[in-house]
Design an enzyme around this catalytic site. Sequence first.
Site, PDB file in Angstrom:
ATOM      1  N   GLU A  71      30.973  33.889  36.607  1.00 56.49           N
ATOM      2  CA  GLU A  71      30.912  35.115  35.832  1.00 56.49           C
ATOM      3  C   GLU A  71      31.690  34.948  34.546  1.00 56.49           C
ATOM      4  OE1 GLU A  71      32.771  38.580  37.506  1.00 56.49           O
ATOM      5  OE2 GLU A  71      34.168  37.370  38.664  1.00 56.49           O
ATOM      6  N   SER A  97      42.775  38.959  33.390  1.00 58.52           N
ATOM      7  CA  SER A  97      44.163  39.005  33.845  1.00 58.52           C
ATOM      8  C   SER A  97      44.794  37.626  33.986  1.00 58.52           C
ATOM      9  CB  SER A  97      44.242  39.732  35.189  1.00 58.52           C
ATOM     10  OG  SER A  97      43.453  39.064  36.153  1.00 58.52           O
TER      11      SER A  97
END
Length: 551
Positions: free
Chosen positions: A237, A244
């Site tokens: 993805e 993060s």
Amino acid sequence: MGAVHSSSLALSTSTDTCFILGTSALRPRASKVVSKLKSNSSLSGRIWRDDKTLEPPVSIFTSTVAQDSIFAQSLPLRCARLEMETKNDAVAIKPTSGFVEIDRDLVDEIVYDALVWSSLHGLVVGDRNIERSGKVPGVGLVHAPFALLPFSFPESHFREACELAPIFNELVDRVSLDGKFLQDSLSRTKKVDAFTSRLLDIHSKTMEINKKHEIRLGLHRSDYMLDEQTKLLLQIELNTVSSSFPGLSCLVSELHRSLLNHYGETLGLDPRRIPTNAAVSHYAEALAKAWIEFNNPKAAVLVVVQPEERNMYDQHWLCSVLRERYPSISLYNTHNVRSVRKTLAEIDAEAKLQPDGTLLVGGVPVAIIYFRAGYTPNDYPSESEWRARLLMEESSAIKCPSISYHLAGTKKIQQELAKPNVLERFLENKEDIAKVRKCFAGLWSLEDPEIVGKAIESPELFVMKPQREGGGNNIYGDNVRETLLRLRREGTEEDAASRVSELGVYSAYLRNKENVIVNEQCGYLTRTKISSSNEGGVVAGFAVLDSLYLT
């Protein structure tokens, strides 16, 4: 992340917006997680210390310098009760498998040093058992979950992932400018996914008022795995919102290098094989350069955060580096780049939009809106949060990401880009197109009854994941069959996408009109999970932070 035992296909749950990601035993090459042993096994078992403040446990992965394997054991912090098989009082494995044998006392010594290092260097998160640990800095600190030693990964594939980063940056930017493509591609998703529908509504409103994002900033992360059979690097993805761990991932790389500097000779590991990781510095530099382009020395960076954030220290690392390291690069070198943390609800209550488009929060003008929240429906419990999101999009502040960038990173758009001839719509360079297409894992719509039938027949080969960020959402095993059968009965459509263990490569992209100021690979994130865990989120408690040992 570390390992996936079975051949794994990722599966979505919508009959028209879902897809299947085709893989085969996807995992970093030659990595192996040692699970709990049967009594007659000659492999070492996991070392457990029952410490409720350590969730998830630290993991140890040891490997030979150049060859094949890594074995994982869950390591304790306090308490001395051990469940393990021993061989001559050592943590042992099959001598034929090429693993390093580590004496139990040595393991404890490395663990102790690692915990001291993490405490001294800020490799910390909020303890989920302490009520205020996600709200008040310094309360309930506990070390971040990390692997004790890095896992091996082919250097050629790591370089390939890094080389892809600028291409994906450019691709996201171009897709974001094609509003019709975004709206058309997500039109069926809009009918069945209320969250995506609201995002599309905001996007439509910005199109209606002809809102132009002349300064565009993207802080992305592209996640990959290796296909064990083909040895191909496959993209799982592309994250365009709230990527993060740029801060903590750098610290884990430093921790592992420090440990190998001290114990490397004993373990047969070379600290120079751990690649440099400067993600937090590159992200901070991109934010600083965007701040300069905004051209208002009094303006701040608005960090949009969740009301409770155990991972706040990763965010504070980035803001700290931004404030302390980069004021000298601007024309306004007497001003630090100030950051302000606000939740969506606080922004709704405090923000005001000036006639010229300037966004004021608490009377402070905002140059950049950096989203570390807003990527999940849980972040929008009321209309207040949606009002804040729309207000920010309507402002002249630089959004990181803009609503267009956010939508460009959805799983459905990734599915569309994998279709024949779609990449050519956005990229001209044939070599770049070939590189991107090579890393795409196979995606099939669930409109294909044959694929759905195979998933029902062999659910262990598939993973279902809603189109959401963060861990804790995946559907595995028999639950895949049950969910598909339920959806068949109900005739419903739900959008979902794949997510499995990965290596993530950070990247930054900054553009002002036609001038590309930053387009670069920034660093990496590695996450590892125990094989018995289906999920992969670190903050969600399913995985640990790790680093690479290049082979």
